[in-house]
Design a protein around this motif. Structure first.
Motif, PDB file in Angstrom:
ATOM      1  N   VAL A 193       0.896  -1.162   0.000  1.00  0.00           N
ATOM      2  CA  VAL A 193       0.000   0.000   0.000  1.00  0.00           C
ATOM      3  C   VAL A 193       0.931   1.207   0.000  1.00  0.00           C
ATOM      4  O   VAL A 193       1.583   1.512   0.990  1.00  0.00           O
ATOM      5  CB  VAL A 193      -0.932  -0.011   1.230  1.00  0.00           C
ATOM      6  CG1 VAL A 193      -1.774   1.258   1.256  1.00  0.00           C
ATOM      7  CG2 VAL A 193      -1.808  -1.259   1.213  1.00  0.00           C
ATOM      8  N   ARG A 194       1.019   1.856  -1.136  1.00  0.00           N
ATOM      9  CA  ARG A 194       2.117   2.787  -1.414  1.00  0.00           C
ATOM     10  C   ARG A 194       2.004   4.097  -0.621  1.00  0.00           C
ATOM     11  O   ARG A 194       3.028   4.684  -0.260  1.00  0.00           O
ATOM     12  CB  ARG A 194       2.117   3.077  -2.919  1.00  0.00           C
ATOM     13  CG  ARG A 194       3.154   4.045  -3.417  1.00  0.00           C
ATOM     14  CD  ARG A 194       4.535   3.432  -3.501  1.00  0.00           C
ATOM     15  NE  ARG A 194       5.414   4.332  -4.231  1.00  0.00           N
ATOM     16  CZ  ARG A 194       6.152   5.282  -3.668  1.00  0.00           C
ATOM     17  NH1 ARG A 194       6.151   5.428  -2.361  1.00  0.00           N
ATOM     18  NH2 ARG A 194       6.910   6.074  -4.399  1.00  0.00           N
ATOM     19  N   TYR A 195       0.785   4.567  -0.397  1.00  0.00           N
ATOM     20  CA  TYR A 195       0.600   5.880   0.253  1.00  0.00           C
ATOM     21  C   TYR A 195      -0.143   5.680   1.564  1.00  0.00           C
ATOM     22  O   TYR A 195      -1.356   5.479   1.577  1.00  0.00           O
ATOM     23  CB  TYR A 195      -0.164   6.826  -0.678  1.00  0.00           C
ATOM     24  CG  TYR A 195       0.490   6.928  -2.045  1.00  0.00           C
ATOM     25  CD1 TYR A 195       1.786   7.424  -2.187  1.00  0.00           C
ATOM     26  CD2 TYR A 195      -0.174   6.493  -3.190  1.00  0.00           C
ATOM     27  CE1 TYR A 195       2.394   7.491  -3.426  1.00  0.00           C
ATOM     28  CE2 TYR A 195       0.426   6.562  -4.434  1.00  0.00           C
ATOM     29  CZ  TYR A 195       1.713   7.066  -4.548  1.00  0.00           C
ATOM     30  OH  TYR A 195       2.312   7.125  -5.780  1.00  0.00           O
ATOM     31  N   GLN A 196       0.615   5.725   2.652  1.00  0.00           N
ATOM     32  CA  GLN A 196       0.052   5.375   3.950  1.00  0.00           C
ATOM     33  C   GLN A 196      -0.120   6.614   4.834  1.00  0.00           C
ATOM     34  O   GLN A 196       0.530   7.641   4.622  1.00  0.00           O
ATOM     35  CB  GLN A 196       0.981   4.370   4.635  1.00  0.00           C
ATOM     36  CG  GLN A 196       1.158   3.121   3.777  1.00  0.00           C
ATOM     37  CD  GLN A 196       1.558   1.916   4.585  1.00  0.00           C
ATOM     38  OE1 GLN A 196       1.199   1.769   5.749  1.00  0.00           O
ATOM     39  NE2 GLN A 196       2.302   1.024   3.958  1.00  0.00           N
ATOM     40  N   PRO A 197      -0.980   6.485   5.855  1.00  0.00           N
ATOM     41  CA  PRO A 197      -1.146   7.608   6.784  1.00  0.00           C
ATOM     42  C   PRO A 197       0.185   7.969   7.440  1.00  0.00           C
ATOM     43  O   PRO A 197       0.970   7.091   7.778  1.00  0.00           O
ATOM     44  CB  PRO A 197      -2.132   7.054   7.827  1.00  0.00           C
ATOM     45  CG  PRO A 197      -2.850   5.954   7.124  1.00  0.00           C
ATOM     46  CD  PRO A 197      -1.860   5.354   6.173  1.00  0.00           C
ATOM     47  N   GLY A 198       0.432   9.249   7.570  1.00  0.00           N
ATOM     48  CA  GLY A 198       1.654   9.707   8.224  1.00  0.00           C
ATOM     49  C   GLY A 198       2.842   9.829   7.294  1.00  0.00           C
ATOM     50  O   GLY A 198       3.924  10.238   7.729  1.00  0.00           O
ATOM     51  N   SER A 199       2.665   9.483   6.006  1.00  0.00           N
ATOM     52  CA  SER A 199       3.795   9.506   5.070  1.00  0.00           C
ATOM     53  C   SER A 199       3.646  10.553   3.974  1.00  0.00           C
ATOM     54  O   SER A 199       4.429  10.543   3.016  1.00  0.00           O
ATOM     55  CB  SER A 199       3.966   8.125   4.422  1.00  0.00           C
ATOM     56  OG  SER A 199       4.248   7.140   5.391  1.00  0.00           O
ATOM     57  N   THR A 200       2.665  11.433   4.108  1.00  0.00           N
ATOM     58  CA  THR A 200       2.409  12.399   3.033  1.00  0.00           C
ATOM     59  C   THR A 200       3.632  13.265   2.733  1.00  0.00           C
ATOM     60  O   THR A 200       3.934  13.548   1.573  1.00  0.00           O
ATOM     61  CB  THR A 200       1.195  13.275   3.401  1.00  0.00           C
ATOM     62  OG1 THR A 200       0.053  12.426   3.556  1.00  0.00           O
ATOM     63  CG2 THR A 200       0.907  14.308   2.320  1.00  0.00           C
ATOM     64  N   ALA A 201       4.368  13.670   3.773  1.00  0.00           N
ATOM     65  CA  ALA A 201       5.533  14.522   3.542  1.00  0.00           C
ATOM     66  C   ALA A 201       6.619  13.772   2.771  1.00  0.00           C
ATOM     67  O   ALA A 201       7.425  14.377   2.065  1.00  0.00           O
ATOM     68  CB  ALA A 201       6.092  15.018   4.871  1.00  0.00           C
ATOM     69  N   VAL A 202       6.632  12.449   2.906  1.00  0.00           N
ATOM     70  CA  VAL A 202       7.648  11.625   2.237  1.00  0.00           C
ATOM     71  C   VAL A 202       7.216  11.270   0.817  1.00  0.00           C
ATOM     72  O   VAL A 202       7.989  11.396  -0.135  1.00  0.00           O
ATOM     73  CB  VAL A 202       7.898  10.328   3.037  1.00  0.00           C
ATOM     74  CG1 VAL A 202       8.877   9.418   2.299  1.00  0.00           C
ATOM     75  CG2 VAL A 202       8.417  10.658   4.425  1.00  0.00           C
ATOM     76  N   THR A 203       5.971  10.842   0.662  1.00  0.00           N
ATOM     77  CA  THR A 203       5.514  10.377  -0.661  1.00  0.00           C
ATOM     78  C   THR A 203       4.987  11.524  -1.519  1.00  0.00           C
ATOM     79  O   THR A 203       4.956  11.410  -2.746  1.00  0.00           O
ATOM     80  CB  THR A 203       4.371   9.356  -0.524  1.00  0.00           C
ATOM     81  OG1 THR A 203       3.235   9.998   0.072  1.00  0.00           O
ATOM     82  CG2 THR A 203       4.802   8.163   0.317  1.00  0.00           C
ATOM     83  N   GLY A 204       4.523  12.603  -0.867  1.00  0.00           N
ATOM     84  CA  GLY A 204       3.906  13.697  -1.602  1.00  0.00           C
ATOM     85  C   GLY A 204       2.415  13.518  -1.820  1.00  0.00           C
ATOM     86  O   GLY A 204       1.773  14.369  -2.422  1.00  0.00           O
ATOM     87  N   TYR A 205       1.865  12.407  -1.321  1.00  0.00           N
ATOM     88  CA  TYR A 205       0.435  12.126  -1.552  1.00  0.00           C
ATOM     89  C   TYR A 205      -0.279  11.817  -0.244  1.00  0.00           C
ATOM     90  O   TYR A 205       0.297  11.232   0.677  1.00  0.00           O
ATOM     91  CB  TYR A 205       0.256  10.935  -2.505  1.00  0.00           C
ATOM     92  CG  TYR A 205       0.742  11.246  -3.891  1.00  0.00           C
ATOM     93  CD1 TYR A 205      -0.051  11.963  -4.786  1.00  0.00           C
ATOM     94  CD2 TYR A 205       2.014  10.859  -4.291  1.00  0.00           C
ATOM     95  CE1 TYR A 205       0.414  12.280  -6.048  1.00  0.00           C
ATOM     96  CE2 TYR A 205       2.489  11.171  -5.563  1.00  0.00           C
ATOM     97  CZ  TYR A 205       1.679  11.884  -6.431  1.00  0.00           C
ATOM     98  OH  TYR A 205       2.146  12.207  -7.671  1.00  0.00           O
ATOM     99  N   SER A 206      -1.555  12.183  -0.224  1.00  0.00           N
ATOM    100  CA  SER A 206      -2.419  11.789   0.878  1.00  0.00           C
ATOM    101  C   SER A 206      -2.513  10.265   0.903  1.00  0.00           C
ATOM    102  O   SER A 206      -2.252   9.601  -0.098  1.00  0.00           O
ATOM    103  CB  SER A 206      -3.821  12.372   0.681  1.00  0.00           C
ATOM    104  OG  SER A 206      -3.757  13.790   0.613  1.00  0.00           O
ATOM    105  N   PRO A 207      -2.902   9.696   2.059  1.00  0.00           N
ATOM    106  CA  PRO A 207      -3.047   8.242   2.125  1.00  0.00           C
ATOM    107  C   PRO A 207      -4.012   7.716   1.057  1.00  0.00           C
ATOM    108  O   PRO A 207      -5.046   8.332   0.793  1.00  0.00           O
ATOM    109  CB  PRO A 207      -3.611   8.003   3.528  1.00  0.00           C
ATOM    110  CG  PRO A 207      -3.187   9.197   4.309  1.00  0.00           C
ATOM    111  CD  PRO A 207      -3.186  10.340   3.344  1.00  0.00           C
ATOM    112  N   GLU A 208      -3.646   6.591   0.435  1.00  0.00           N
ATOM    113  CA  GLU A 208      -4.504   5.942  -0.566  1.00  0.00           C
ATOM    114  C   GLU A 208      -4.531   4.442  -0.272  1.00  0.00           C
ATOM    115  O   GLU A 208      -3.785   3.666  -0.872  1.00  0.00           O
ATOM    116  CB  GLU A 208      -3.967   6.192  -1.988  1.00  0.00           C
ATOM    117  CG  GLU A 208      -3.998   7.642  -2.411  1.00  0.00           C
ATOM    118  CD  GLU A 208      -3.711   7.825  -3.896  1.00  0.00           C
ATOM    119  OE1 GLU A 208      -3.540   6.809  -4.612  1.00  0.00           O
ATOM    120  OE2 GLU A 208      -3.665   8.987  -4.342  1.00  0.00           O
TER     121      GLU A 208
END
Ligand SMILES: [Zn+2]
Length: 243
Positions: A193-208
């Motif tokens: 699951v590529r875009y997880q909660p708490g990782s938006t600053a790292v991935t650039g995306y909201s959780p998906e």
């Protein structure tokens, strides 16, 4: 009398439903076979340090490629494609996705693929539509600009569940039975699951919680073992917002 003994041994109430010898005893073995099929973890005592250079993280055809807002994909890149339930998926991910869907169907989860491979041109239209409807800053939080979507690799797939249509592409997907199952089991098939909660600053995306990315079983297992949420952190690759 053999049939009666089997029925007693298994506690099976549906008399006559199963052939002699086929009962509860066969189920754990079948489950064990399903769980271990085709992807073994390293044997205890033979564990090697994980080789983080086993695949390229920059070649768009690599199962470990990292595409994000600071690492674009060539506009002309198009993967070799295989069809999974009518959707275009990159060849390495097709078999694992087929198995994930078959097993989840067996559990009654009923996933549908909503999106898989998307060309540069198609991503441009998706992103453009969201910009037109919501503005660019809102669009950038939920949709990749063309050339920045890992859907263009064909290694990503978005799943939805007809049982919870209100949670399609919504945060509440994570709390549906399907979303919970994916979070716990996608790695077994080589997906994260590529875009997880708490990782938006790292991935650039909201959780998906609906967006799966194929990376292969060894890396998916290593990410899980090391409790690492993002490819960026694992490979020490920059992410975050557009430069
Ligand atoms: Zn997606």
């Amino acid at each position: 009398m053999a049939a009666a003994i089997v029925l007693l041994a298994t506690g099976c109430a549906s008399v006559g439903a199963a052939p002699v010898g086929e009962g509860a005893l066969s189920t754990p073995a079948a489950v064990a076979t399903l769980r271990s099929e085709g992807h073994e973890d390293p044997q205890p005592g033979t564990t090697q340090p994980f080789d983080r250079s086993a695949h390229s993280t920059t070649n768009p055809a690599s199962i470990w490629v990292v595409i994000n807002k600071t690492h674009p994909i060539d506009a002309a890149y198009r993967p070799a494609i295989s069809l999974v339930r009518g959707y275009q998926v990159a060849v390495p991910a097709a078999g694992p996705l087929t198995r994930l869907l078959a097993d989840s169907d067996g559990l009654g989860l009923g996933f549908k693929i909503a999106s898989a491979y998307r060309s540069y041109g198609y991503q441009a239209s998706v992103y453009g539509n969201i910009v037109a409807a919501s503005g660019q800053s809102a669009a950038d939080r939920v949709s990749a600009r063309p050339g920045h979507s890992e859907h263009q690799t064909g290694l990503a797939a978005d799943l939805v569940t007809p049982a919870s249509p209100g949670c399609d592409f919504e945060a509440c997907f994570a709390r549906t039975p399907g979303g919970r199952w994916l979070a716990r089991n996608a790695w077994r098939y080589g997906f994260v699951v590529r875009y997880q909660p708490g990782s938006t600053a790292v991935t650039g995306y909201s959780p998906e919680p609906w967006h799966l990315r194929y990376v292969g079983r060894p890396l998916a297992a290593e990410l899980r073992r090391t409790d690492t949420d993002t490819l960026e952190q694992f490979f020490a690759i920059n992410g975050g917002d557009y430069p």
